[in-house]
Design an enzyme around this catalytic site. Structure first.
Site, PDB file in Angstrom:
ATOM      1  N   ASP A   1       0.857  -1.171   0.000  1.00 14.70           N
ATOM      2  CA  ASP A   1       0.000   0.000   0.000  1.00 14.70           C
ATOM      3  C   ASP A   1       0.903   1.235   0.000  1.00 14.70           C
ATOM      4  OD1 ASP A   1      -2.345   1.600   0.389  1.00 14.70           O
ATOM      5  OD2 ASP A   1      -1.787   1.765   2.494  1.00 14.70           O
TER       6      ASP A   1
ATOM      7  N   ASP B   1      -1.399  -1.035   6.013  1.00 17.82           N
ATOM      8  CA  ASP B   1      -1.562  -0.537   7.375  1.00 17.82           C
ATOM      9  C   ASP B   1      -2.979  -0.098   7.708  1.00 17.82           C
ATOM     10  OD1 ASP B   1      -1.734   1.821   5.876  1.00 17.82           O
ATOM     11  OD2 ASP B   1      -0.890   3.010   7.513  1.00 17.82           O
TER      12      ASP B   1
ATOM     13  N   ASP C   1      -6.975  -2.322   3.741  1.00 19.13           N
ATOM     14  CA  ASP C   1      -6.032  -3.371   3.331  1.00 19.13           C
ATOM     15  C   ASP C   1      -6.392  -4.730   3.926  1.00 19.13           C
ATOM     16  OD1 ASP C   1      -4.369  -1.505   1.961  1.00 19.13           O
ATOM     17  OD2 ASP C   1      -3.494  -0.904   3.880  1.00 19.13           O
TER      18      ASP C   1
END
Length: 811
Positions: free
Chosen positions: A498, A698, A702
């Site tokens: 990410d 995080d 996700d």
């Protein structure tokens, strides 16, 4: 062979779904014989007996449909589910309960935050202080937690009983104990029997059931080996204690048969420890789902006929008019019909920048409202909301990823078959050619083979390496929650990361500032921070913080006013001052020069949010805020690529920002504007192509991808839900930790293989002696000393080898 005539085979139990094999053999999961697909299709319309339980008339030409809530994490029988909790009838693994996506349960009671003794069945005001009553949700233990607590209780009982058994059995190595001066060896043998029996029967009874199932289905595994070895040691000891005269002299010491109660108790205690660790991981499997369910408030504020009242979330219907006050979470998906808002949508997009909302804009359940109140119409409720879809994806991901078969099981599968064959052969040889009493010699030596073959260190081989390895990883900032991840991390060839909070710092901060006129650059920043000081917009705080980092004084501002969706304005030294976006420029009827516009576009292409400082109807300068790339990200990504790992970035940010970040870091690819479903589908697509995928993230958005990936890696600086979904957490939230995790994986897996060698080698060398190969030449049978030494040496070797991991460098 021609493709059209090539035969294909499949497991009749559908253990791996529709997977086909080109060669006959046994299913790698349940070990049943593979059947040609054409034959399977014929049998689909025929009734037959269940291959596992022998119940008749299974199948009526239609696929078996099950509606149970429990499933095997190994998917031994495909997608089959069970109505009751327990163990899988095929592999013996504990059945898990499927989490059903639903709205939170209606709160049973409401209480006052100041007077917790006030308990009401409906929302309202506290009769003492008048504060709004808050909902109290009941805390119900999940079945996974209950199974874990039950196993933990059995483990501690086993430890309490096993320790004195071990001390009694090892007393000859501790002369100061002098137990035989207190009572006879026979007496202490009975004490060992009394203490070991609860460990074998009560604490470990389920293990013997699993072992029996594995024998009955002829799918040997670790349970087979443990059941046969421990069972043999226990029964041998019981018979030796009660009927010592049945045994030849070679099996006695001072008239007493050497007993193995301590071996049985210690082995089972170690196995129980492994099961406790496994069930603890299972009890946390659905923690991410539970945390996601907790994101939505249990009640919503319904507006009806101009009046507001709180109703349970499950009573909200599509079309209801709802109100959200400052700082509250949005209960369902909908569209704003009155008011404006600044909403934190990071749980969906992963982006730290708050989003301005006004009439006609959509809002999402679970996101957090800013400092204004607004009304919206409910469009999606219950399982139709975006949050519910994220929960559903996490749920599916946790079910679709079956645990990898343990290396110990693979070794045990073949080891068991060899040991049983040798034991049977031993019995036959001694029964036919042995001295009288031939059957006694045959029985004793056959059982002796089983005892010496049971590796006491097998229970230590994997847990010790995992325990020491994870401890060493923790020192390096790599926290491993699931031992399976250590094995998988070594195979990863694709890494998905990410952007926000993983590559970048994950929070907006001052990036650039520049003057367009006579003011200095620092004066532009000072004015921008001064006018933003009274703003409640989250980006304002980053500008004020940036000015203070540079020790700039804030100036006196008057007549402050917030302009929703545009920015802020005030009065400075009698002149009108403003700070905001393009809409603010339009409201002041100002335009940028071509050079100014080019600078702004350059900053925007780098992912910066640009704000204009307006003073006395002139654009005096610009200030930009962005989520900066971490200093270590570039070097970490290069080192991973050097190991042959492809690195891709999936982000909810816009195309321009994503492209700029990908170019700067030299990534192998990127996808922008990603929703949680897009990340989930990308991981799934790569896995279907045969890649072993690690996902690092995080945020809440996700969570589905982290759960589905072969290895989920969470940043320690991120959300709790991300960490609950992942198997590895990097304490520092630094990508260099992924390289450390890879190195840790390589070293721990090598150590486990070495431990398995030590766990088996000494015992394997003792098997020929136990079978009586030395008896014709030297008159020697298995000495208790040899058995004890084999178990001791293997355990010491395993522990010593595992402890070497503490000093490993380059992690």
């Amino acid at each position: 062979m021609n493709k059209n005539t090539e035969k294909h085979y499949a497991c009749p139990m559908g253990c791996e779904g529709d997977k086909k094999y080109t060669n006959p053999g046994n299913c790698p999961v349940c070990h049943m014989h593979l059947v040609e697909i054409s034959e399977l299709k014929k049998k689909e319309t025929e009734k037959s007996d269940c291959p596992h339980c022998a119940h008749e008339n299974v199948g009526d030409g239609k696929p078996i449909k099950t509606s149970g809530e429990y499933y095997c994490p190994m998917h031994c029988e495909g997608e089959k589910t069970y109505d009751k909790p327990g163990d899988c009838p095929v592999c013996g693994m504990h059945l898990l309960k499927e989490q059903v996506v639903q709205t939170p349960p209606k709160p049973a009671i409401f209480t006052c935050p100041m007077h917790t003794d006030i308990l009401e069945s409906q929302s309202g005001n506290c009769p003492i202080c008048g504060m709004d009553l808050i909902a109290v949700t009941s805390s119900v233990k999940s079945e996974e937690d209950s199974a874990y607590q039950n196993m933990l209780k059995k483990f501690w009982i086993a430890i309490i009983f096993s320790l004195p058994v071990f001390i009694i059995a090892m007393s000859e190595f501790f002369p100061f104990l002098q137990l035989e001066s207190v009572a006879s060896k026979k007496f202490w043998g009975w004490i060992e029997f009394i203490l070991a029996t609860p460990v074998v029967i009560y604490c470990s009874g389920d293990f013997f059931k699993r072992g029996w199932n594995s024998i009955r289905r002829w799918s040997p595994n670790m349970w087979t080996l443990i059941s046969l070895g421990v069972g043999s040691a226990y029964l041998f000891s019981v018979i030796g204690l009660i009927f010592p005269d049945l045994f030849p002299a070679q099996f006695k010491e001072n008239g007493n048969v050497h007993l193995y109660f301590e071996a049985a108790a210690v082995i089972l205690s170690l196995v129980l420890l492994g099961q406790v660790m496994e069930l603890r991981a299972h009890s946390q499997t659905n923690s991410a789902i539970k945390a996601l369910l907790g994101l939505v408030p249990p009640v919503a504020r319904l507006v009806e006929n101009g009046e507001e009242r709180e109703i349970p979330l499950e009573d909200v219907h599509v079309g209801n008019l709802l109100k959200v006050k400052p700082g509250e979470k949005i209960p369902v998906d909908g569209v704003i019909v009155q008011g404006t808002a600044i909403i934190d949508e990071s749980m969906i997009t992963g982006e730290p920048m708050p989003v301005d909302k006004e009439k006609g804009h959509k809002v999402t359940a679970g996101t957090i409202n800013g400092q204004t109140a607004f009304e919206f119409k409910a469009e999606k409720v219950g399982s139709d909301t975006l949050l519910a879809q994220i929960i559903d994806m996490v749920n599916k991901a946790s079910r679709s990823r079956a645990p990898i078969q343990k290396l110990a099981d693979i070794v045990a599968k073949y080891f068991v078959q060899i040991v049983i064959s040798i034991s049977i052969l031993t019995f036959v040889v001694w029964a036919v050619w042995g001295p009288e009493p031939a059957y006694v010699y045959a029985f004793v030596n056959a059982v002796a083979v089983m005892i010496i073959a049971c590796p006491c260190a097998l229970g230590l081989a994997t847990p010790m390496s995992i325990m020491v390895g994870t401890g060493r990883g923790a020192q390096a900032g790599v926290l491993v929650k699931d031992a399976r991840a250590i094995e998988e991390m070594n195979k990863v060839d694709t890494l998905i990361i990410d952007k926000t909070g993983t590559i970048t710092e994950g929070k907006p901060s001052l990036n650039n500032f520049q003057s367009f006129g006579d003011l200095s650059d620092l004066m532009v920043l000072s004015l921008a921070a001064s006018v933003d000081y009274n703003s409640e917009h989250p980006l304002a705080a980053s500008i004020v913080a940036g000015a203070r980092e540079r020790n700039l004084d804030l100036l006196k501002i008057e007549s402050f006013e917030s302009l929703s969706g545009k920015g802020v304005k005030a009065v400075y030294n009698g002149n009108q001052i403003g700070l905001g976006n393009d809409r603010l420029l339009d409201s002041f009827k100002l335009e940028l020069t071509s050079d100014q516009r080019k600078l702004v576009e350059d900053w925007q292409s780098q992912g910066q949010t640009v704000m204009y400082l307006i003073l006395d109807n002139r654009v005096e300068g610009v200030v930009s805020v962005s989520d900066r790339i971490k200093k270590t990200s570039a070097s970490a990504i290069k080192s991973l690529q050097a190991k042959g790992i492809k690195v891709y970035m999936l982000t909810g940010d816009n195309q321009l920002t994503a492209k700029a970040v990908a170019k700067e870091l030299g990534l192998d690819g990127f996808v922008a504007d990603c929703l949680p479903e897009d990340k989930y589908n990308k991981v799934k697509a790569l896995q279907e192509q045969g890649h072993i995928v690690a996902m690092a993230g995080d945020g809440i958005n996700d969570a589905p991808a982290l759960e589905l990936a072969n290895v989920g890696i969470a940043m320690g600086t991120g959300t709790d839900i991300a960490m609950q979904s992942a198997e590895i957490t990097l304490v520092k939230g630094d990508l260099t930790g992924i390289a450390r995790a890879r190195n840790l994986s390589e070293k721990v897996m090598r150590n486990i293989k070495q431990n398995l060698f030590f766990a088996f080698i000494y015992n394997s060398l003792g098997i020929p002696v136990a079978a009586g190969i030395l008896y014709p030449f030297f008159g020697l049978l298995l000495s208790p000393i040899i058995a004890a030494a084999a178990m001791s040496f293997s355990s010491v070797s395993v522990i010593s080898n595992a402890l070497r991991l503490r000093g490993v460098k380059n992690i």
